[in-house]
Write a protein that holds these residues in place. Structure first.
Motif, mmCIF file in Angstrom:
data_model
loop_
_atom_site.group_PDB
_atom_site.id
_atom_site.type_symbol
_atom_site.label_atom_id
_atom_site.label_comp_id
_atom_site.label_asym_id
_atom_site.label_seq_id
_atom_site.Cartn_x
_atom_site.Cartn_y
_atom_site.Cartn_z
ATOM 1 N N TRP A 227 0.854 -1.190 0.000
ATOM 2 C CA TRP A 227 0.000 0.000 0.000
ATOM 3 C C TRP A 227 0.889 1.239 0.000
ATOM 4 C CZ3 TRP A 227 -3.409 1.788 4.717
ATOM 5 C CH2 TRP A 227 -4.169 2.906 4.339
ATOM 6 N N THR A 228 0.813 2.042 -1.080
ATOM 7 C CA THR A 228 1.560 3.293 -1.188
ATOM 8 C C THR A 228 0.610 4.455 -0.930
ATOM 9 O OG1 THR A 228 3.095 2.351 -2.794
ATOM 10 C CG2 THR A 228 2.950 4.749 -2.698
ATOM 11 N N LEU A 229 0.993 5.345 0.006
ATOM 12 C CA LEU A 229 0.134 6.464 0.377
ATOM 13 C C LEU A 229 0.145 7.547 -0.699
ATOM 14 C CD1 LEU A 229 1.062 6.834 4.160
ATOM 15 C CD2 LEU A 229 -0.620 5.330 3.079
ATOM 16 N N GLY A 230 -0.850 8.459 -0.624
ATOM 17 C CA GLY A 230 -0.958 9.554 -1.572
ATOM 18 C C GLY A 230 0.073 10.636 -1.309
ATOM 19 N N GLU A 231 0.025 11.694 -2.129
ATOM 20 C CA GLU A 231 1.039 12.740 -2.066
ATOM 21 C C GLU A 231 0.714 13.823 -1.043
ATOM 22 O OE1 GLU A 231 1.389 14.248 -5.993
ATOM 23 O OE2 GLU A 231 2.418 12.457 -6.772
ATOM 24 N N THR A 232 -0.527 13.900 -0.585
ATOM 25 C CA THR A 232 -0.930 14.937 0.363
ATOM 26 C C THR A 232 -0.861 14.400 1.787
ATOM 27 O OG1 THR A 232 -2.422 15.886 -1.275
ATOM 28 C CG2 THR A 232 -2.755 16.547 1.007
ATOM 29 N N ALA A 233 -0.222 15.187 2.664
ATOM 30 C CA ALA A 233 -0.118 14.770 4.062
ATOM 31 C C ALA A 233 -1.502 14.681 4.687
ATOM 32 C CB ALA A 233 0.741 15.757 4.847
ATOM 33 N N GLY A 234 -1.717 13.657 5.511
ATOM 34 C CA GLY A 234 -3.008 13.494 6.181
ATOM 35 C C GLY A 234 -3.474 12.060 6.135
ATOM 36 N N GLU A 235 -4.790 11.893 6.249
ATOM 37 C CA GLU A 235 -5.377 10.570 6.392
ATOM 38 C C GLU A 235 -5.496 9.846 5.058
ATOM 39 O OE1 GLU A 235 -9.776 9.453 7.391
ATOM 40 O OE2 GLU A 235 -8.705 9.766 9.295
ATOM 41 N N ASN A 236 -5.094 8.565 5.065
ATOM 42 C CA ASN A 236 -5.312 7.645 3.956
ATOM 43 C C ASN A 236 -6.109 6.462 4.500
ATOM 44 O OD1 ASN A 236 -3.059 8.082 1.398
ATOM 45 N ND2 ASN A 236 -2.771 9.237 3.281
ATOM 46 N N THR A 237 -7.091 5.975 3.717
ATOM 47 C CA THR A 237 -7.869 4.823 4.170
ATOM 48 C C THR A 237 -7.946 3.770 3.086
ATOM 49 O OG1 THR A 237 -9.931 5.878 3.496
ATOM 50 C CG2 THR A 237 -9.279 6.133 5.789
ATOM 51 N N LEU A 238 -8.082 2.529 3.550
ATOM 52 C CA LEU A 238 -8.148 1.345 2.698
ATOM 53 C C LEU A 238 -9.277 0.486 3.223
ATOM 54 C CD1 LEU A 238 -6.498 -0.363 0.491
ATOM 55 C CD2 LEU A 238 -5.404 -1.434 2.458
ATOM 56 N N THR A 239 -10.114 -0.077 2.337
ATOM 57 C CA THR A 239 -11.190 -0.963 2.780
ATOM 58 C C THR A 239 -10.896 -2.394 2.360
ATOM 59 O OG1 THR A 239 -12.491 -0.560 0.782
ATOM 60 C CG2 THR A 239 -12.925 0.857 2.685
ATOM 61 N N ALA A 240 -11.317 -3.328 3.212
ATOM 62 C CA ALA A 240 -11.233 -4.763 2.909
ATOM 63 C C ALA A 240 -12.641 -5.320 3.015
ATOM 64 C CB ALA A 240 -10.297 -5.467 3.875
ATOM 65 N N THR A 241 -13.135 -5.985 1.928
ATOM 66 C CA THR A 241 -14.534 -6.400 1.873
ATOM 67 C C THR A 241 -14.636 -7.878 1.547
ATOM 68 O OG1 THR A 241 -15.110 -4.194 1.034
ATOM 69 C CG2 THR A 241 -16.777 -5.911 0.824
ATOM 70 N N VAL A 242 -15.545 -8.567 2.257
ATOM 71 C CA VAL A 242 -15.960 -9.933 1.943
ATOM 72 C C VAL A 242 -17.411 -9.848 1.515
ATOM 73 C CG1 VAL A 242 -16.372 -12.235 2.866
ATOM 74 C CG2 VAL A 242 -14.327 -10.976 3.548
ATOM 75 N N ALA A 243 -17.768 -10.537 0.443
ATOM 76 C CA ALA A 243 -19.112 -10.445 -0.126
ATOM 77 C C ALA A 243 -20.172 -10.679 0.941
ATOM 78 C CB ALA A 243 -19.274 -11.455 -1.270
ATOM 79 N N GLY A 244 -21.150 -9.751 0.975
ATOM 80 C CA GLY A 244 -22.256 -9.881 1.909
ATOM 81 C C GLY A 244 -21.995 -9.306 3.286
ATOM 82 N N LEU A 245 -20.770 -8.827 3.564
ATOM 83 C CA LEU A 245 -20.430 -8.307 4.892
ATOM 84 C C LEU A 245 -20.006 -6.848 4.790
ATOM 85 C CD1 LEU A 245 -18.316 -11.253 6.375
ATOM 86 C CD2 LEU A 245 -20.762 -10.796 6.693
ATOM 87 N N PRO A 246 -20.199 -6.064 5.857
ATOM 88 C CA PRO A 246 -19.721 -4.677 5.849
ATOM 89 C C PRO A 246 -18.199 -4.653 5.737
ATOM 90 C CG PRO A 246 -21.262 -5.048 7.655
ATOM 91 C CD PRO A 246 -20.918 -6.391 7.101
ATOM 92 N N PRO A 247 -17.645 -3.678 4.997
ATOM 93 C CA PRO A 247 -16.179 -3.615 4.863
ATOM 94 C C PRO A 247 -15.522 -3.150 6.160
ATOM 95 C CG PRO A 247 -17.193 -1.711 3.827
ATOM 96 C CD PRO A 247 -18.324 -2.610 4.243
ATOM 97 N N VAL A 248 -14.241 -3.488 6.306
ATOM 98 C CA VAL A 248 -13.440 -2.981 7.413
ATOM 99 C C VAL A 248 -12.470 -1.953 6.834
ATOM 100 C CG1 VAL A 248 -11.678 -4.772 7.199
ATOM 101 C CG2 VAL A 248 -11.967 -3.595 9.363
ATOM 102 N N THR A 249 -12.235 -0.866 7.605
ATOM 103 C CA THR A 249 -11.391 0.231 7.130
ATOM 104 C C THR A 249 -10.051 0.225 7.844
ATOM 105 O OG1 THR A 249 -13.321 1.598 6.624
ATOM 106 C CG2 THR A 249 -11.213 2.734 6.866
ATOM 107 N N VAL A 250 -8.971 0.352 7.075
ATOM 108 C CA VAL A 250 -7.612 0.441 7.610
ATOM 109 C C VAL A 250 -7.123 1.873 7.398
ATOM 110 C CG1 VAL A 250 -5.260 -0.457 7.501
ATOM 111 C CG2 VAL A 250 -7.205 -1.981 7.073
ATOM 112 N N LEU A 251 -6.545 2.456 8.440
ATOM 113 C CA LEU A 251 -6.132 3.855 8.413
ATOM 114 C C LEU A 251 -4.613 3.971 8.409
ATOM 115 C CD1 LEU A 251 -6.806 6.930 8.774
ATOM 116 C CD2 LEU A 251 -6.713 6.500 11.236
#
Length: 722
Positions: free
Chosen positions: A306-330
């Protein structure tokens, strides 16, 4: 009937015959009565009916080990003559029908555990037999809960139930049953139970964390265990949770150190293998490698990178399994290297001396693109005014701002400066002005706690100091000294405080009695202070204590400022005069003058002088009182020798003579030896002082001053006639 026969010695003996005849008639009547009674008795024994008087049972007590068990009782009825009454009518009854019953023929049947009485009656006669029902458990069997299937770590749907019965298969209540998990690592609740009226004991079974067979035993005392089995399985994906890589920090446009991973679990929290997880960028405009992953045997799926963006601050990533709410990684993108440092807040303030400015100074650190830099170490240093700063170095926050906790101005009114630096960047400076306050405190400087013989003057005239709230000395304050205890006298009161804020009496003479003396000093509305002293009556030496001069700091090779002194006391704690005390150098290589001294009327002996050794460090001086068994003898004073650090430069505005220049040089050398501290260097090349600005005909000041610069002008002052 009876007849009384009376004989009198004075009677006529011719009357004897009639009297005897009366006796014969009476005896005849008695005989007839006896014959009549005999006839009546013969008639009764032949015709009287049988009456029940006694009942006997075949058993006097019966004990049953099972419900529905029975026992036949028989009764024998006897009449008043002890003869059996054939075909006698009897009545059977039970004292507690809930324990045992009895029918009309005497058949007793067990109903429930307990004790009762079985009664049999015939006429007025009755008797009882004791019946006890005490079930004996002989069998424990599975009722429900066997062969179930459930999720790992979950509670099984059906309760675990065992049934305890007696030999006639009737339920036994009140029997303790214990439930033990023997395989699978699960648990039960409760671990033990007591059978109810149906003979049943139940518990709830929670499966262990291991897939496969789980085994549970139900144990009743003295009976074979009852075995239950269950199978632990994994359910479908129920939840997704972050395992690793959440909350990381990295420089913008770089990859995080730990590739994020998630855990897929079923409803019971058991890891689910072979589940498909899709990763996607949600915020920050970064990029990822390996967007689709499959969970391993531990239920974990890990992204490729996972490579972060160019602007300083928060980056988020989601992980999803079909039929379930996604989990967010910060993750947080940090700015690049610091490029600018600017004042943010707190410059140009005014506050009273020795107090903190209202707004703690703050600066902002940013990179070349004005991204605030978080975590930058910023040093705040006092460079003028003698104040203090707390919270330095400070670390910049998410907004790039670094702020000290507090900037407290120095004790002297005037300009205070604070310089802020970050490695590799130009410094920035803050300026604040310290203002003095009004008089607020009155404190004792010296002369407290002395001892002197009664009717004599204490060695040190009591001295007090008037200061404002910030400990600046107050000049010209009137201080009254009044004797408040001991009946002594004081001279030199009232006294005015000088430029140093100090006011002192001329002398304080103690009263005529040994003991406590008090002198109160007051100034206007300030809280007064009390100086104490003790009037003594001198006796022989018994103990010695330090009077003053310990733990001083002085220049190497020169005498300390306060010659050490000891006080010798007699056995009553009063000053002992005319006692010889010897002072001798210890470690450090110093020297003394006037090393042998005799105590004065206050019991005090003061050395002439103590010069420290020529090397920096600790020096010791040993004071020994002449005499034996003196408590505290000898005493050791310590002092620390340091190298001279105070520099005086004399700049002559005209040309002095050799002797005149020598006089100035000697004076400067003397003061450099007396002053053991150092001042902050002032570089006037940064802010030069114009020529003549100090009131003298001096040139422009544009050099570094360390520590004192004196302009000297020598002019003739003699008038006519020299």
């Amino acid at each position: 009937p009876q007849k009384t026969i009376r004989s009198d010695a004075r009677s006529d003996r011719g009357h004897v015959a009639p009297t005897f005849h009366g006796i014969a008639s009476a005896m005849l009547r008695i005989h007839l009565a006896i014959l009549l009674l005999a006839a009546l008795l013969v008639t009764c024994s032949t015709d009287e009916p049988q009456s029940p008087t006694t009942i006997t049972l075949s058993l006097s007590s019966v004990t049953f080990d099972a419900v529905d068990a029975s026992q036949q009782l028989t009764a024998s009825v006897l009449d008043q003559r002890g003869d059996v009454i054939a075909a006698a009518t009897v009545t059977w009854s039970t004292g507690d029908a809930g324990v045992a019953s009895v029918d009309a023929d005497g058949l007793v049947t067990a109903i429930a555990n307990g004790t009762t009485q079985i009664k049999v009656s015939a006429g007025t006669a009755s008797t009882e037999a004791t019946v006890t029902v005490r079930q004996v458990p002989v069998n424990a069997a599975v009722v429900s809960g066997d062969a179930q299937e459930g999720l790992v770590g979950a509670i099984l749907d059906d309760p675990i139930v065992v049934r305890v019965t007696d030999r006639l298969d009737q339920p036994v209540a009140g029997v303790d049953a214990t439930f033990n998990v023997t395989s699978g690592g699960g648990s039960v609740d409760p671990a033990s139970a007591t059978t109810n009226t149906s003979g049943e004991a139940a518990t709830v079974w929670t499966l262990g964390a291991t897939l496969g067979d789980n085994i549970l035993e139900g144990i009743v005392d003295r009976l074979d265990p009852t075995t239950f089995t269950a199978t632990a399985i994994v359910g479908p994906p129920f939840s997704v949770a972050s395992v690793d890589g959440d909350g990381q920090t990295a420089t913008v446009n770089t990859a995080v150190t730990i590739p994020p991973s998630v855990l897929v679990s079923d409803a019971a929290g058991t890891p689910v293998p072979n589940a498909t997880v899709t990763f996607a960028i949600a915020a920050g405009n970064g990029s990822i490698l390996g967007k689709t992953q499959t969970t391993d045997a531990t239920g974990t799926a890990t992204i490729g990178g996972w490579t972060l963006g160019e602007t300083a601050g928060e980056n988020t990533l989601t992980a999803t399994v079909a039929g379930l709410p996604p989990v967010t990684v910060l993750a947080t993108g940090e700015a690049g290297p610091a490029a600018t440092l600017t004042i943010h807040d707190g410059n140009g303030q005014t506050a009273q001396v020795n107090t903190a400015v209202a707004v703690p100074p703050a600066v902002r650190a940013a990179d070349a693109f004005d991204n605030p830099i978080q975590g930058e170490s910023v040093d705040f240093a006092v460079t003028g005014g003698g104040g203090t700063v707390t919270g330095s170095p400070a670390t910049s926050g998410a907004t790039g701002i670094a702020r000290v906790s507090e900037w407290t101005l120095g004790l002297v009114a005037g300009e205070n400066t604070l310089t802020v630096t970050v490695s590799g960047l130009p410094p920035v400076g803050f300026v604040a002005t310290g203002e003095a306050g009004p008089a607020a405190t009155l404190t004792i400087v010296e002369g407290d706690g002395q001892s002197a013989p009664v009717n004599t003057t204490v060695p040190i005239p009591p001295t007090v100091r008037v200061t404002d709230t910030f400990d600046n000395p107050v000049e010209g304050e009137t201080v009254d000294f009044v004797v408040t205890g001991g009946n002594g006298t004081v001279s030199g009161s009232p006294a005015a405080s000088g430029a140093d804020g100090i006011a002192r009496v001329t002398a304080w003479t103690l009263g005529p009695d040994a003991g406590a003396n008090e002198l109160e000093a007051s100034a206007g509305t300030l809280a007064p202070v009390t100086v104490t002293a003790t009037g003594t009556i001198t006796g022989g030496p018994a103990s010695v204590v330090m009077a003053h001069g310990d733990e001083q700091t002085g220049l190497i090779g020169t005498p300390v400022n306060f010659p050490p002194a000891v006080q010798v006391l007699d056995g009553d704690g009063n000053p002992a005069a005319n006692v010889e005390v010897t002072f001798a150098p210890g470690s450090g290589g110093g020297s003394v003058s006037g090393g042998t001294v005799v105590t004065d009327t206050n019991g005090v002996a003061t050395i002439g002088s103590w010069a420290l050794g020529t090397s920096p460090g600790t020096n010791t001086l040993v004071a020994t009182v002449t005499g034996a068994a003196i408590v505290g003898n000898p005493l050791t004073f310590t002092a620390t020798g340091i190298v001279a650090a105070f520099d005086i430069v004399v700049q002559h505005l005209n040309t002095p003579t050799v002797s005149q220049m020598a006089a100035f040089d000697n004076a400067a050398t003397r003061w450099e030896a007396l002053l053991i501290g150092d001042l902050i260097d002032i570089d006037f090349s940064l802010t030069p002082v114009a020529a003549g600005a100090c009131g003298l005909d001096h040139p422009e000041i544009n050099l570094l001053v360390d520590d004192l610069l004196i302009f000297a002008a020598l002019e003739p002052i003699d008038g006519p006639g020299s």
